[in-house]
Design a protein around this motif. Structure first.
Motif, PDB file in Angstrom:
ATOM      1  N   THR A 116      17.579 -38.730  14.084  1.00 21.96           N
ATOM      2  CA  THR A 116      16.760 -37.678  13.488  1.00 21.96           C
ATOM      3  C   THR A 116      15.410 -37.564  14.183  1.00 21.96           C
ATOM      4  O   THR A 116      14.869 -36.476  14.350  1.00 21.96           O
ATOM      5  N   ASP A 131       7.826 -32.049  10.121  1.00 22.71           N
ATOM      6  CA  ASP A 131       7.479 -33.400   9.716  1.00 22.71           C
ATOM      7  C   ASP A 131       8.757 -34.196   9.458  1.00 22.71           C
ATOM      8  O   ASP A 131       9.878 -33.671   9.546  1.00 22.71           O
ATOM      9  N   LYS A 132       8.601 -35.470   9.141  1.00 20.78           N
ATOM     10  CA  LYS A 132       9.744 -36.379   9.067  1.00 20.78           C
ATOM     11  C   LYS A 132      10.759 -35.956   8.010  1.00 20.78           C
ATOM     12  O   LYS A 132      11.970 -35.896   8.278  1.00 20.78           O
ATOM     13  N   ASP A 133      10.313 -35.658   6.786  1.00 20.14           N
ATOM     14  CA  ASP A 133      11.243 -35.272   5.731  1.00 20.14           C
ATOM     15  C   ASP A 133      11.978 -33.987   6.081  1.00 20.14           C
ATOM     16  O   ASP A 133      13.174 -33.839   5.806  1.00 20.14           O
ATOM     17  N   TYR A 136      14.842 -34.667   8.451  1.00 19.12           N
ATOM     18  CA  TYR A 136      16.062 -35.143   7.782  1.00 19.12           C
ATOM     19  C   TYR A 136      16.796 -33.997   7.110  1.00 19.12           C
ATOM     20  O   TYR A 136      18.038 -33.925   7.140  1.00 19.12           O
ATOM     21  N   ALA A 137      16.068 -33.075   6.486  1.00 14.00           N
ATOM     22  CA  ALA A 137      16.715 -31.921   5.852  1.00 14.00           C
ATOM     23  C   ALA A 137      17.434 -31.080   6.897  1.00 14.00           C
ATOM     24  O   ALA A 137      18.554 -30.589   6.674  1.00 14.00           O
ATOM     25  N   SER A 185      14.474 -44.854   5.649  1.00 13.79           N
ATOM     26  CA  SER A 185      13.648 -44.178   4.650  1.00 13.79           C
ATOM     27  C   SER A 185      14.519 -43.590   3.545  1.00 13.79           C
ATOM     28  O   SER A 185      15.739 -43.432   3.697  1.00 13.79           O
ATOM     29  N   LYS A 186      13.887 -43.246   2.433  1.00 15.72           N
ATOM     30  CA  LYS A 186      14.626 -42.697   1.290  1.00 15.72           C
ATOM     31  C   LYS A 186      15.369 -41.420   1.657  1.00 15.72           C
ATOM     32  O   LYS A 186      16.457 -41.149   1.153  1.00 15.72           O
ATOM     33  N   ALA A 187      14.782 -40.630   2.538  1.00 18.71           N
ATOM     34  CA  ALA A 187      15.410 -39.364   2.916  1.00 18.71           C
ATOM     35  C   ALA A 187      16.669 -39.567   3.747  1.00 18.71           C
ATOM     36  O   ALA A 187      17.525 -38.671   3.815  1.00 18.71           O
ATOM     37  N   GLU A 267       5.988 -43.540  12.523  1.00 21.58           N
ATOM     38  CA  GLU A 267       6.355 -43.009  11.206  1.00 21.58           C
ATOM     39  C   GLU A 267       7.680 -43.572  10.713  1.00 21.58           C
ATOM     40  O   GLU A 267       8.086 -43.305   9.585  1.00 21.58           O
ATOM     41  N   GLU A 269      10.386 -45.874   9.155  1.00 17.91           N
ATOM     42  CA  GLU A 269      10.479 -46.962   8.197  1.00 17.91           C
ATOM     43  C   GLU A 269      11.206 -48.151   8.815  1.00 17.91           C
ATOM     44  O   GLU A 269      10.853 -49.307   8.579  1.00 17.91           O
TER      45      GLU A 269
END
Length: 377
Positions: A116, A131-133, A136-137, A185-187, A267, A269
């Motif tokens: 990702t 951005d990072k989230d 992932y989306a 990460s959670k995502a 960034e 995790e």
């Protein structure tokens, strides 16, 4: 237990070579350029010794994974290539087309490692400013399209990040390449659960790996798992630890400080978890039996190595397998020689225990070594 090796497409050395940290190291040890000749030597050796595949990294710091591995299919026969690539840097339709072509022309030797992208500064070099989230989306939408194309569907999607209309493949792969996916990460978890075939983790101590695997299993009970580790294995434990000491002993404190400063801005995790194992210090680098965090002092990404005798390393691999790890993606410095130490030491030990067999139907032993492709062993 399946084993994969690693292709150092940013160059190789008898010292630790930086990967993804943006800080080159190891040049003083005599860098080996990432030529087709040298990478081909590694790939053929891995194939002969009994590795199933070879991971090729992605990033601004190394050669392109698609082009490099396509060249290497011509100098190998069985070895599969775990090609790392980043969604968002190409369209899902083009990615599916490239994968289908690779599968067809290589005889089904492609594995896909979806990255990702954990570093915004590097993504921006490629023109990606999410951005990072959001990345992932976008990966979830991207993989949804790719999976559907692999099934032979015609896809129209007007998503938040991905938009295609009437997308389809002229040649659907007979066997869709498996998708490998990592992320701490959670995502990352929901994306892995929905779209991945194999979830990857870096080489953390077994207790931490167990927690991560339990997390993913709670989202997808039938997930397969892989782990990314370096290895330093020798006939005796003393020889292996001496080599680990040599690798880190020649690195100046200034180099460690420089690399660690860069990695602390990450960034990722997963990178944060790697850094927490050593805290940037040479003290306390043995973080679990035979698990050494010294690599992570001067290299981004995978930062731990299994160090010990062939029997000890086999013991540790069995411990990870007992947790549910199915596939092991390994590397070592330099990659050609370290592949032989592992292939002629650890793999026969695992074969004697009934835990491994050569994918070509024969054991990897020193006595089985023969010249191949015109290159003497």
């Amino acid at each position: 237990m399946d084993f994969h090796w690693f292709l150092p497409t940013n160059g190789d050395s008898r010292d630790i070579v930086g990967g993804g940290s943006g800080v080159p190291t190891g040049a003083a040890g005599g860098a080996r350029p990432a030529s087709v000749a040298y990478l081909g030597q590694i790939a053929r050796s891995a194939e002969q010794l009994g590795f199933v595949g070879a991971l090729t990294p992605t990033g601004a710091w190394c050669e392109d994974a698609w082009l490099t591995t396509a060249m290497l299919t011509e100098v190998t026969e069985r070895l599969k290539f775990l090609v790392a690539f980043r969604p968002g840097l190409l369209s899902p339709t083009l990615a599916a087309q490239m994968a289908s072509t690779f599968q067809r022309l290589s005889g089904g030797r492609l594995l896909l490692n979806v990255v990702t992208g954990g570093e915004s500064h590097e993504q921006r070099q490629y023109g990606d400013f999410l951005d990072k989230d959001a990345r992932y989306a976008r990966t979830a939408e991207f993989l949804g399209v790719v999976r559907a194309l692999f099934r032979g569907e015609t896809v129209t999607l007007d998503g938040e990040h991905v938009r295609v209309e009437g997308a389809k493949l002229a040649h659907v792969p007979e066997v869709a390449p498996p998708i490998y996916f990592g992320g701490s990460s959670k995502a990352a978890g929901p994306v892995a659960a929905e779209h991945a075939d194999i979830y990857l983790t870096w080489g953390e101590p077994p207790a931490q790996v167990a927690e991560k695997l339990a997390w993913i299993r709670s989202l997808r009970p039938d997930m397969r798992f892989g782990i990314r580790l370096h290895v330093i294995t020798r006939d005796t434990a003393e020889q292996a630890w001496a080599e680990a000491g040599r690798l880190i002993g020649g690195v100046p404190e200034s180099a460690i400080a420089q690399v660690q400063a860069g990695l602390r801005r990450s960034e990722s995790e997963g990178q944060r978890r790697m850094l927490s194992l050593h805290g940037g210090s040479r003290d306390g680098l043995v973080v679990s039996p035979n698990l050494w965090a010294g690599v992570g002092l001067v290299r981004g990404g995978a930062g731990t190595a299994l160090v010990g005798s062939h029997r000890e390393v086999a013991d540790r691999l069995e411990e990870y397998a007992a947790l549910g790890i199915d596939e092991f993606i390994l590397s070592g410095y330099p990659h050609l020689e370290e592949a032989y130490w592992f292939g002629e030491g650890v793999l026969p030990e695992l074969a004697r225990r009934g835990r491994w067999s050569h994918p070509a139907g024969r054991l990897a032993t020193a006595t089985a070594a023969v010249p191949f492709a015109g290159v003497p062993i």
